[in-house]
Design a protein around this motif. Structure first.
Motif, short mmCIF file in Angstrom:
data_model
loop_
_atom_site.label_atom_id
_atom_site.label_comp_id
_atom_site.label_asym_id
_atom_site.label_seq_id
_atom_site.Cartn_x
_atom_site.Cartn_y
_atom_site.Cartn_z
N VAL A 263 14.60 39.62 48.50
CA VAL A 263 15.56 40.69 48.75
C VAL A 263 15.13 41.92 47.96
O VAL A 263 14.76 41.81 46.79
CB VAL A 263 16.97 40.22 48.30
CG1 VAL A 263 17.96 41.36 48.30
CG2 VAL A 263 17.45 39.10 49.21
N ILE A 264 15.20 43.10 48.58
CA ILE A 264 14.86 44.34 47.86
C ILE A 264 16.12 45.22 47.82
O ILE A 264 16.75 45.45 48.86
CB ILE A 264 13.68 45.07 48.54
CG1 ILE A 264 12.45 44.16 48.52
CG2 ILE A 264 13.38 46.40 47.83
CD1 ILE A 264 11.25 44.70 49.23
N ILE A 265 16.47 45.65 46.61
CA ILE A 265 17.66 46.50 46.43
C ILE A 265 17.19 47.78 45.72
O ILE A 265 16.60 47.70 44.64
CB ILE A 265 18.74 45.78 45.59
CG1 ILE A 265 19.20 44.50 46.32
CG2 ILE A 265 19.93 46.70 45.32
CD1 ILE A 265 20.04 43.56 45.47
N VAL B 109 25.12 47.05 47.32
CA VAL B 109 25.55 45.96 46.42
C VAL B 109 25.59 46.45 44.98
O VAL B 109 24.80 47.31 44.59
CB VAL B 109 24.63 44.70 46.53
CG1 VAL B 109 24.74 44.04 47.88
CG2 VAL B 109 23.19 45.02 46.22
N LYS B 110 26.53 45.87 44.25
CA LYS B 110 26.67 46.24 42.83
C LYS B 110 25.96 45.20 41.98
O LYS B 110 25.98 44.00 42.31
CB LYS B 110 28.15 46.23 42.46
CG LYS B 110 28.91 47.44 42.87
CD LYS B 110 29.96 47.74 41.77
CE LYS B 110 30.56 49.10 41.92
NZ LYS B 110 31.86 49.05 42.54
N GLN B 111 25.37 45.61 40.87
CA GLN B 111 24.72 44.69 39.95
C GLN B 111 25.71 43.57 39.58
O GLN B 111 26.87 43.85 39.28
CB GLN B 111 24.29 45.43 38.68
CG GLN B 111 23.53 44.55 37.73
CD GLN B 111 23.07 45.31 36.50
OE1 GLN B 111 23.49 46.44 36.27
NE2 GLN B 111 22.20 44.71 35.73
N GLY B 112 25.27 42.32 39.66
CA GLY B 112 26.12 41.19 39.28
C GLY B 112 26.96 40.65 40.42
O GLY B 112 27.60 39.61 40.28
N GLY C 57 22.50 49.09 44.28
CA GLY C 57 21.78 49.94 45.25
C GLY C 57 21.95 49.41 46.66
O GLY C 57 22.74 48.49 46.91
N THR C 58 21.18 50.03 47.57
CA THR C 58 21.22 49.60 48.97
C THR C 58 20.23 48.46 49.15
O THR C 58 19.08 48.56 48.70
CB THR C 58 20.84 50.78 49.89
OG1 THR C 58 21.73 51.85 49.63
CG2 THR C 58 20.91 50.39 51.36
N MET C 59 20.67 47.40 49.83
CA MET C 59 19.72 46.33 50.15
C MET C 59 18.86 46.86 51.30
O MET C 59 19.37 47.19 52.37
CB MET C 59 20.45 45.05 50.55
CG MET C 59 19.50 43.88 50.70
SD MET C 59 20.32 42.38 51.26
CE MET C 59 21.23 41.90 49.82
N THR C 60 17.56 46.98 51.05
CA THR C 60 16.69 47.57 52.08
C THR C 60 15.94 46.51 52.88
O THR C 60 15.49 46.78 53.99
CB THR C 60 15.66 48.54 51.46
OG1 THR C 60 14.93 47.82 50.48
CG2 THR C 60 16.33 49.75 50.84
#
Ligand code: URA
Length: 429
Positions: free
Chosen positions: A409-411, A381-384, A337-340
């Motif tokens: 960090v929030i994604i 960012v992608k998981q992993g 997801g997007t890092m917010t």
């Protein structure tokens, strides 16, 4: 010597919300520096100031009394105008490193007297000391020579500069009286005015990683400091800038030197480059230098030439490899997801716990320790995938660093980024 006041009269005056007179302020600052006023009495006065405040006249007089407690530097022998910058401190704030040689390349002289880090914000001297051979302690004559030859000097403030502040700052630190605007403003400005610069740009940080997390309080501090500098004949202006997210992609001594050198080489993270250029433009304008654009000095390599000269003049080898930590640990994204958001304070505390900072005055710091970011708010960012790497010489430190980074960090898939603008406000007298 018969003292003209008793400390208790001055404490009770401020406790009862009265204004202190000029002579009361001059005496209490001088008497505390001389050891006549005891720590417990000054502690009570500082708490009364924190609770009841001081007006503009009182703050200016207090600042002046601190300046008069020590020496005042004089750069009148230089053939260039002096300009300096002071930041209230933040995570990944390495701006002084590229900024000082950049302003020198534009024709200014930058007498930058800096400090060491305490707590979660790093210190400029600790960062530069990761360069093999580099020396922070210079005599006044050495400072003048480096400044004359290189256009910039970054070194430790000597014991003779505002000694009242050294004593008061240590006392505030242990009496919960750091956060008072009159005390912060007078502490910073007494050192900058005593340093003898004729132009000063203040970078007042706000957001989770700053000392003043509330933007309104940060602006009030900025206005107070601009008024103090202006009254002392220093051309002073301030920018209130974002510290909700770390600056750049690194927090830690050698890591930040590496990033600063990237900026001087014409690369580096966009936010570091933008803030460095903005502050450089303010500094050269305040110093009365015309017809120079700092962006050109980054592009044409002249800022890098000044950096190399300045580092060499202080015993450092600008070509030496920087220290690298013995151990590293990657943190991976738990979802895509997007890092917010990224909490600057948590990243700063993690770097500190990894060994980049100290928890007691005089403790040794690790040159290679810190945090490198691989993504920042706004990035997908992608998981992993790696989002940060932690560095330390002592692997036992990872656990405590990871602990503080929980929730840093929030994604969110399709998430919206809510960030402070890089510059929130510009203040000029
Ligand atoms: N920096 C200083 O020099 N003094 C303060 O009071 C706060 C930050």
């Amino acid at each position: 010597m018969i003292e003209p006041f008793a400390a208790v009269e001055i404490i009770s005056a401020k406790r009862d919300r009265n204004e202190l007179t000029d002579t009361q302020i001059d005496w209490v600052v001088s008497a505390y520096t001389r050891g006549v006023v005891a720590d417990e009495q000054m502690s009570a006065l500082l708490m009364a100031i924190l609770l009841n405040g001081m007006n503009t006249r009182e703050i200016a007089r207090w600042t002046n009394a601190m300046i008069n407690s020590g020496e005042r530097m004089n750069w009148s022998k230089l053939d260039r105008p002096t300009a300096d910058k002071h930041s209230t401190g933040g995570v990944g704030d390495k701006i002084t490193l590229p900024l000082a040689p950049l302003v020198a390349a534009c024709g200014g002289a930058v007498p930058q007297l800096s400090g060491r880090g305490l707590g979660h914000t790093g210190g400029t001297l600790d960062k530069l000391e990761s360069i093999p051979g580099w020396r922070a302690e210079l005599s006044n004559d050495e400072m003048l020579k480096v400044l004359q030859d290189c256009g910039a000097v970054i070194c430790a403030a000597g014991a003779g500069l505002a000694p009242a502040d050294k004593k008061l700052y240590a006392l505030r630190d242990v009496t919960a009286t750091v956060e008072a605007i009159p005390l912060i403003a007078s502490s910073i400005m007494s050192k900058k005015i005593a340093e003898g610069t004729s132009a000063l740009v203040l970078d007042v940080k706000t957001g989770s990683g700053a000392f003043m997390s509330d933007p309104k309080k940060a602006a009030e501090l900025a206005r107070t400091m601009v008024a103090l500098g202006t009254a002392a004949g220093v051309k002073t202006r301030a920018l209130v800038t974002a510290m909700d997210v770390p600056l750049g992609l690194t927090a830690g001594n050698a890591l930040e030197v590496r990033e600063s050198v990237e900026v001087l080489a014409g690369g580096g993270p966009a936010d570091v480059v933008e803030l460095t250029i903005l502050l450089a433009r303010e500094m050269i304008d305040a110093a009365g230098i015309v017809g120079k654009d700092p962006a050109d000095a980054l592009r044409d390599g002249s800022a890098m030439d000044h950096w190399r000269r300045m580092i060499s003049a202080q015993g450092g080898n600008p070509d030496a490899a920087l220290p690298v930590a013995k151990e590293s640990h990657q943190i991976l994204a738990t979802n895509s997801g997007t890092m917010t958001a990224m909490d600057a304070m948590k990243v700063g505390v993690a770097a500190w716990r990894l060994g980049a900072g100290r928890s007691r005055q005089g403790e040794k710091v690790q040159a290679g320790a810190g945090v490198e970011l691989h993504a920042k708010p706004g990035d997908y960012v992608k998981q992993g995938s790696p989002i940060m790497t932690l560095f330390t010489d002592e692997p036992a430190r990872f656990e405590r660093a990871l602990e503080v980074l929980t929730g840093a960090v929030i994604i969110v898939e399709g998430g919206i980024v809510d960030r402070l603008p890089l510059v929130l406000e510009r203040i000029e007298a």
